[in-house]
Scaffold this motif. Structure first.
Motif, PDB file in Angstrom:
ATOM      1  N   ALA A 104       0.823  -1.219   0.000  1.00  0.00           N
ATOM      2  CA  ALA A 104       0.000   0.000   0.000  1.00  0.00           C
ATOM      3  C   ALA A 104       0.854   1.265   0.000  1.00  0.00           C
ATOM      4  CB  ALA A 104      -0.952  -0.006   1.192  1.00  0.00           C
ATOM      5  N   ARG A 105       2.118   1.150   0.340  1.00  0.00           N
ATOM      6  CA  ARG A 105       3.008   2.321   0.324  1.00  0.00           C
ATOM      7  C   ARG A 105       3.309   2.780  -1.092  1.00  0.00           C
ATOM      8  NH1 ARG A 105       7.848  -0.340   3.359  1.00  0.00           N
ATOM      9  NH2 ARG A 105       8.044  -0.780   1.183  1.00  0.00           N
ATOM     10  N   ARG A 106       3.126   1.898  -2.048  1.00  0.00           N
ATOM     11  CA  ARG A 106       3.427   2.242  -3.437  1.00  0.00           C
ATOM     12  C   ARG A 106       2.236   2.942  -4.077  1.00  0.00           C
ATOM     13  NH1 ARG A 106       6.070  -1.939  -1.704  1.00  0.00           N
ATOM     14  NH2 ARG A 106       8.145  -2.470  -2.424  1.00  0.00           N
ATOM     15  N   ALA A 107       2.530   3.806  -5.012  1.00  0.00           N
ATOM     16  CA  ALA A 107       1.467   4.556  -5.691  1.00  0.00           C
ATOM     17  C   ALA A 107       0.712   3.649  -6.650  1.00  0.00           C
ATOM     18  CB  ALA A 107       2.072   5.741  -6.448  1.00  0.00           C
ATOM     19  N   GLY A 108      -0.547   3.924  -6.822  1.00  0.00           N
ATOM     20  CA  GLY A 108      -1.353   3.184  -7.794  1.00  0.00           C
ATOM     21  C   GLY A 108      -2.090   2.017  -7.168  1.00  0.00           C
ATOM     22  N   GLU A 109      -2.783   1.291  -8.041  1.00  0.00           N
ATOM     23  CA  GLU A 109      -3.578   0.147  -7.603  1.00  0.00           C
ATOM     24  C   GLU A 109      -2.676  -0.965  -7.064  1.00  0.00           C
ATOM     25  OE1 GLU A 109      -6.631  -3.151  -9.509  1.00  0.00           O
ATOM     26  OE2 GLU A 109      -5.985  -1.454 -10.728  1.00  0.00           O
ATOM     27  N   LEU A 110      -3.060  -1.531  -5.950  1.00  0.00           N
ATOM     28  CA  LEU A 110      -2.288  -2.569  -5.283  1.00  0.00           C
ATOM     29  C   LEU A 110      -2.546  -3.942  -5.911  1.00  0.00           C
ATOM     30  CD1 LEU A 110      -0.588  -3.570  -2.816  1.00  0.00           C
ATOM     31  CD2 LEU A 110      -2.756  -3.768  -1.602  1.00  0.00           C
ATOM     32  N   VAL A 111      -1.468  -4.700  -6.090  1.00  0.00           N
ATOM     33  CA  VAL A 111      -1.534  -6.083  -6.559  1.00  0.00           C
ATOM     34  C   VAL A 111      -0.695  -6.907  -5.596  1.00  0.00           C
ATOM     35  CG1 VAL A 111      -0.936  -7.671  -8.428  1.00  0.00           C
ATOM     36  CG2 VAL A 111      -1.731  -5.367  -8.965  1.00  0.00           C
ATOM     37  N   VAL A 112      -1.203  -8.063  -5.193  1.00  0.00           N
ATOM     38  CA  VAL A 112      -0.424  -8.967  -4.356  1.00  0.00           C
ATOM     39  C   VAL A 112      -0.041 -10.181  -5.189  1.00  0.00           C
ATOM     40  CG1 VAL A 112      -0.423 -10.444  -2.312  1.00  0.00           C
ATOM     41  CG2 VAL A 112      -1.497  -8.189  -2.214  1.00  0.00           C
ATOM     42  N   LEU A 113       1.255 -10.397  -5.303  1.00  0.00           N
ATOM     43  CA  LEU A 113       1.787 -11.539  -6.048  1.00  0.00           C
ATOM     44  C   LEU A 113       2.036 -12.702  -5.101  1.00  0.00           C
ATOM     45  CD1 LEU A 113       4.427  -9.583  -8.150  1.00  0.00           C
ATOM     46  CD2 LEU A 113       2.170 -10.353  -8.893  1.00  0.00           C
ATOM     47  N   THR A 114       1.786 -13.908  -5.578  1.00  0.00           N
ATOM     48  CA  THR A 114       2.069 -15.123  -4.821  1.00  0.00           C
ATOM     49  C   THR A 114       3.375 -15.709  -5.341  1.00  0.00           C
ATOM     50  OG1 THR A 114      -0.287 -15.547  -4.523  1.00  0.00           O
ATOM     51  CG2 THR A 114       1.209 -17.412  -4.198  1.00  0.00           C
ATOM     52  N   VAL A 115       4.253 -16.036  -4.420  1.00  0.00           N
ATOM     53  CA  VAL A 115       5.556 -16.609  -4.757  1.00  0.00           C
ATOM     54  C   VAL A 115       5.534 -18.093  -4.399  1.00  0.00           C
ATOM     55  CG1 VAL A 115       8.034 -16.547  -4.246  1.00  0.00           C
ATOM     56  CG2 VAL A 115       6.701 -14.411  -4.286  1.00  0.00           C
ATOM     57  N   ASP A 116       5.869 -18.938  -5.353  1.00  0.00           N
ATOM     58  CA  ASP A 116       5.968 -20.371  -5.092  1.00  0.00           C
ATOM     59  C   ASP A 116       7.331 -20.627  -4.436  1.00  0.00           C
ATOM     60  OD1 ASP A 116       6.007 -23.133  -5.054  1.00  0.00           O
ATOM     61  OD2 ASP A 116       5.356 -23.362  -7.137  1.00  0.00           O
ATOM     62  N   ALA A 117       7.380 -20.344  -3.144  1.00  0.00           N
ATOM     63  CA  ALA A 117       8.632 -20.442  -2.396  1.00  0.00           C
ATOM     64  C   ALA A 117       9.107 -21.887  -2.277  1.00  0.00           C
ATOM     65  CB  ALA A 117       8.465 -19.805  -1.019  1.00  0.00           C
ATOM     66  N   ALA A 118       8.174 -22.821  -2.178  1.00  0.00           N
ATOM     67  CA  ALA A 118       8.565 -24.231  -2.083  1.00  0.00           C
ATOM     68  C   ALA A 118       9.331 -24.657  -3.334  1.00  0.00           C
ATOM     69  CB  ALA A 118       7.331 -25.111  -1.876  1.00  0.00           C
ATOM     70  N   ALA A 119       8.836 -24.285  -4.501  1.00  0.00           N
ATOM     71  CA  ALA A 119       9.525 -24.632  -5.752  1.00  0.00           C
ATOM     72  C   ALA A 119      10.873 -23.920  -5.841  1.00  0.00           C
ATOM     73  CB  ALA A 119       8.648 -24.280  -6.955  1.00  0.00           C
ATOM     74  N   MET A 120      10.923 -22.672  -5.432  1.00  0.00           N
ATOM     75  CA  MET A 120      12.198 -21.955  -5.453  1.00  0.00           C
ATOM     76  C   MET A 120      13.226 -22.662  -4.574  1.00  0.00           C
ATOM     77  SD  MET A 120      11.327 -17.870  -5.391  1.00  0.00           S
ATOM     78  CE  MET A 120      13.068 -17.449  -5.208  1.00  0.00           C
TER      79      MET A 120
END
Length: 179
Positions: free
Chosen positions: A136-152
């Motif tokens: 929310a600190r960033r300007a513009g519409e908020l997007v939440v990305l999901t990271v496949d941490a298990a695969a990484m």
């Protein structure tokens, strides 16, 4: 201290401890610690205000501890653009982590992934709510990305968990991201 004053002071402390300590006459040790008394003098603040920011910061950005010499010291938990060794050890991440950003950055992130830019690591959140608050600190519409941490992790990428629960990694290639 009211909320606006706390945010302003938190930003000054971040600048002094994470990005430009020399500007404030501070010399962090190898791990990023500075004596509390030095920070108080450099920022011309009192201990009550410092304690309010440390305790009241919703992201728990700062840590205070007593050093081996008995003196209290403070550092930022992560997010440095100066060289520091936070003493982090690799940790197995949860299966999914999250990153909040603005929609305008989405095309670039989809093409090249998440990069640390001028910081030591990419910062990831353990849950969607935290990612939303951070993004929310960033300007513009908020997007939440999901990271496949298990695969990484299976593919050899290292993860670290900072003292305040933020997950850190060197980069997140685009193939591990979903929105």
């Amino acid at each position: 201290m009211d909320h606006r004053a706390m945010v302003r002071l938190s930003k000054r402390m971040s600048l002094a401890l994470r990005h430009e300590p020399a500007r404030f006459g501070l010399a962090p040790d190898r791990a990023g610690w500075v004596p509390v008394d030095d920070l108080l003098a450099a920022l011309r603040i009192d201990r009550v205000d410092l304690d309010a920011v440390v305790a009241g910061n919703d992201k728990q950005r700062f840590a205070v501890e007593r050093g081996a010499d008995g003196a209290e010291r403070i550092r930022a938990n992560q997010g440095h653009s100066i060289p520091v060794d936070l003493g982090l050890t690799p940790s197995a991440p949860p299966a999914r982590l999250y990153h909040g950003t603005s929609r305008v950055a989405l095309d670039s992130i989809r093409a090249t992934g998440l990069h640390r830019a001028g910081r030591h690591h990419v910062h990831l959140s353990p849950d969607v709510a935290t990612a939303r608050r951070v993004g929310a600190r960033r300007a513009g519409e908020l997007v939440v990305l999901t990271v496949d941490a298990a695969a990484m992790a299976r593919d050899g990428h290292a993860f670290y968990r900072s003292a305040n629960g933020v997950w850190l990694t060197d980069a997140v290639p685009a193939r591990y991201l979903a929105d």
